[in-house]
Motif scaffolding. Structure first.
Motif, PDB file in Angstrom:
ATOM      1  N   GLY A  18       0.872  -1.182   0.000  1.00 19.51           N
ATOM      2  CA  GLY A  18       0.000   0.000   0.000  1.00 19.51           C
ATOM      3  C   GLY A  18       0.903   1.224   0.000  1.00 19.51           C
ATOM      4  N   ARG A  19       0.334   2.389   0.165  1.00 17.32           N
ATOM      5  CA  ARG A  19       1.172   3.596   0.184  1.00 17.32           C
ATOM      6  C   ARG A  19       0.634   4.626   1.165  1.00 17.32           C
ATOM      7  NH1 ARG A  19      -2.351   6.497   0.210  1.00 17.32           N
ATOM      8  NH2 ARG A  19      -3.638   7.417  -1.419  1.00 17.32           N
ATOM      9  N   THR A  49       5.231  -1.209   4.125  1.00 15.78           N
ATOM     10  CA  THR A  49       5.439  -2.661   4.236  1.00 15.78           C
ATOM     11  C   THR A  49       4.094  -3.373   4.409  1.00 15.78           C
ATOM     12  OG1 THR A  49       5.870  -2.353   6.570  1.00 15.78           O
ATOM     13  CG2 THR A  49       7.797  -2.555   5.143  1.00 15.78           C
ATOM     14  N   LEU A  50       3.045  -2.603   4.695  1.00 14.96           N
ATOM     15  CA  LEU A  50       1.690  -3.178   4.679  1.00 14.96           C
ATOM     16  C   LEU A  50       1.290  -3.382   3.221  1.00 14.96           C
ATOM     17  CD1 LEU A  50      -0.133  -0.652   7.068  1.00 14.96           C
ATOM     18  CD2 LEU A  50       0.722  -2.928   7.664  1.00 14.96           C
ATOM     19  N   VAL A 110      -3.243   3.355  15.640  1.00 15.55           N
ATOM     20  CA  VAL A 110      -1.978   4.051  15.418  1.00 15.55           C
ATOM     21  C   VAL A 110      -0.962   3.058  14.863  1.00 15.55           C
ATOM     22  CG1 VAL A 110      -0.125   5.355  16.540  1.00 15.55           C
ATOM     23  CG2 VAL A 110      -2.485   5.588  17.359  1.00 15.55           C
ATOM     24  N   TYR A 111      -0.307   3.413  13.755  1.00 19.00           N
ATOM     25  CA  TYR A 111       0.731   2.543  13.198  1.00 19.00           C
ATOM     26  C   TYR A 111       2.031   3.327  13.068  1.00 19.00           C
ATOM     27  CZ  TYR A 111      -3.754   1.263  11.021  1.00 19.00           C
ATOM     28  OH  TYR A 111      -5.079   1.017  10.775  1.00 19.00           O
ATOM     29  N   ARG A 112       3.135   2.630  13.326  1.00 19.20           N
ATOM     30  CA  ARG A 112       4.427   3.215  12.984  1.00 19.20           C
ATOM     31  C   ARG A 112       4.707   2.781  11.564  1.00 19.20           C
ATOM     32  NH1 ARG A 112       8.167   3.121  18.352  1.00 19.20           N
ATOM     33  NH2 ARG A 112       6.764   4.444  19.525  1.00 19.20           N
ATOM     34  N   ALA A 113       4.837   3.736  10.658  1.00 20.11           N
ATOM     35  CA  ALA A 113       4.915   3.376   9.231  1.00 20.11           C
ATOM     36  C   ALA A 113       6.318   2.952   8.847  1.00 20.11           C
ATOM     37  CB  ALA A 113       4.507   4.581   8.400  1.00 20.11           C
ATOM     38  N   ASP A 114       6.416   1.808   8.177  1.00 21.88           N
ATOM     39  CA  ASP A 114       7.682   1.365   7.610  1.00 21.88           C
ATOM     40  C   ASP A 114       7.596   1.503   6.115  1.00 21.88           C
ATOM     41  OD1 ASP A 114       9.296   0.604   9.694  1.00 21.88           O
ATOM     42  OD2 ASP A 114       8.200  -1.282   9.982  1.00 21.88           O
ATOM     43  N   ILE A 115       8.569   2.181   5.534  1.00 21.42           N
ATOM     44  CA  ILE A 115       8.561   2.397   4.083  1.00 21.42           C
ATOM     45  C   ILE A 115       9.222   1.196   3.411  1.00 21.42           C
ATOM     46  CG2 ILE A 115       9.266   3.917   2.216  1.00 21.42           C
ATOM     47  CD1 ILE A 115       9.291   6.208   4.192  1.00 21.42           C
TER      48      ILE A 115
END
Ligand code: GLA
Length: 396
Positions: free
Chosen positions: A31-32, A53-54, A381-386
């Motif tokens: 996803g983005r 990474t989702l 709440v998510y910690r976003a991983d690129i």
């Protein structure tokens, strides 16, 4: 990656149970999240998204007949949908499976011939209706699967364009190219600075020294998103027509500088179109600036541009909602938060926040509490991983 192994196993088991034989290949597409540059990918503007990474996983296998047998772990109630390759038409009742039909339809229209159908089981880690592009992720994973199953040679940008074609012409959502491009072209720890007028792009490292990207899902169900989105797009088209009375040769709203826009604005008769155009022009300028200040290491300036972007989406483009405004505005005033804005199409979905590492847990706890008290919705709440673009996980 533990989560990935679990999902892949689950999809493979389901596949075997439903179709009586194992999947031959398994694919993933991300996803983005968009950092800045919202609602301007269909106005020839610059956008700045990154892949996550989702994403969406798909287990697939070719069939001998002309059927597509489609199952989504995330929409079990729909069961296995069966469609013939000779009958690829949109049907409301087929729900999510229209994306599969649409991508196959777009590929065939582009000259890629599927000699037979396939079995398909998918499942994902992107929350539905979160504005993190679960549909583009699905389209891109389908494109990757078609290439794997039938040996099509399709570069990622073509895959992105065919995904957009499916969404525009088959599903009827008149989206720009940003989501499919970001999902198809993602690069770990980088955002993509994309000029949507030419599809020129540059990867920009996003490794903050002392901050993190935090995504907050309002969990507010979207309403009428597609029709409101298409309406915004039409209003931008009308604004462009009006502005062309002044700047004749202008190819798109984002080809205007703020100065050019201001020179024409007073002559525009439709106040709504004027506001839409103002958002597009200034959002484009903000995005170009944001990329510059990020390269120069001025994260505080980047954060201010994010806050301004939110205000413009709220006031001029009117695609925010009370819940997103609350999340973005509370965040912007919170110690340790560098910048906050809604991300994606709007009317619900997520905010993206840049937060000092040491402030993240306090911020998350507090904003959840305040948001719950204010709206009654439970945010996530998510910690976003690129992450990277699509890949084959299994099979040859
Ligand atoms: C949706 C669309 C994109 C883009 C964003 C807003 O996600 O699919 O093309 O227009 O909204 O920036």
């Amino acid at each position: 990656m533990l989560e990935e192994a679990i999902i892949v196993k689950e999809l493979e088991d389901t596949f075997r149970k439903l179709f009586g034989r194992p999947a031959s290949q398994v694919f993933f597409a991300p996803g983005r999240v968009n950092l800045i540059g919202e609602h301007i990918d269909y106005n020839g503007g610059h956008v700045f998204p990154c892949a996550l990474t989702l994403g969406t996983y798909a287990a697939v296998r070719r069939r001998e007949d002309r059927e597509l047998c489609l199952y989504s772990r995330d929409q079990k109630e729909a069961g296995v949908l069966k469609v013939s390759l000779d009958d690829l038409v949109y049907s409301e009742k087929d729900g999510w499976a229209n994306y599969v039909k649409g991508v196959v339809w777009a590929y065939e229209k582009a000259g890629f011939v599927l000699p037979s159908g396939f079995d398909f089981v998918c499942g994902g880690t992107i929350p539905r209706q979160s504005g993190l592009s679960s549909s583009a992720s699905l389209e891109i994973v389908i494109g990757a699967a078609l290439a794997g199953l039938y040996g099509f040679s399709v570069d990622p940008v073509r895959n992105a364009k065919l995904g957009q074609e499916a969404e525009n012409r088959f599903v009827g959502m008149n989206c720009g190219i940003m989501d499919q491009f970001a999902c198809a072209m993602g690069k770990k720890e980088h955002a993509i600075f994309l000029d949507t007028s030419k599809l020129d792009y540059q990867y920009v490292p996003v490794r903050f020294p002392e901050e993190e990207l935090v995504i907050i899902n309002s969990n507010k169900p979207h309403q009428l998103t597609d029709s409101a989105y298409n309406e915004r797009r039409n209003q931008c088209g009308r604004a462009l027509e009006e502005i062309r009375g002044f700047w004749r040769e202008i190819p798109s709203l984002c080809a205007l500088t703020p100065e050019m826009f201001e020179a024409a604005a007073g002559k525009m008769t439709d106040a709504v179109c004027r506001r839409r155009a103002r958002h597009a022009v200034y959002e484009n300028a903000r995005t170009v600036k944001a990329c510059e200040v990020l390269a120069a290491g001025d994260l505080a300036a980047f954060g201010r541009l994010m806050n301004e972007s939110h205000r413009s989406l709220k006031e001029d483009f009117e695609v925010s909602c009370g819940e997103l405004d609350f999340l973005a505005e509370e965040a912007a005033g919170f110690p340790g938060v560098v910048g906050a804005r809604m991300t994606g199409g709007g009317f619900g979905g997520c905010t993206v926040n840049i937060v000092k590492k040491e402030a993240v847990s306090g911020f998350a706890e507090e904003i959840v509490k305040r948001y719950r008290a204010k709206t009654g919705y439970e945010p996530s709440v998510y910690r976003a991983d690129i992450g990277d673009g699509p890949r084959r996980i299994k099979g040859d």
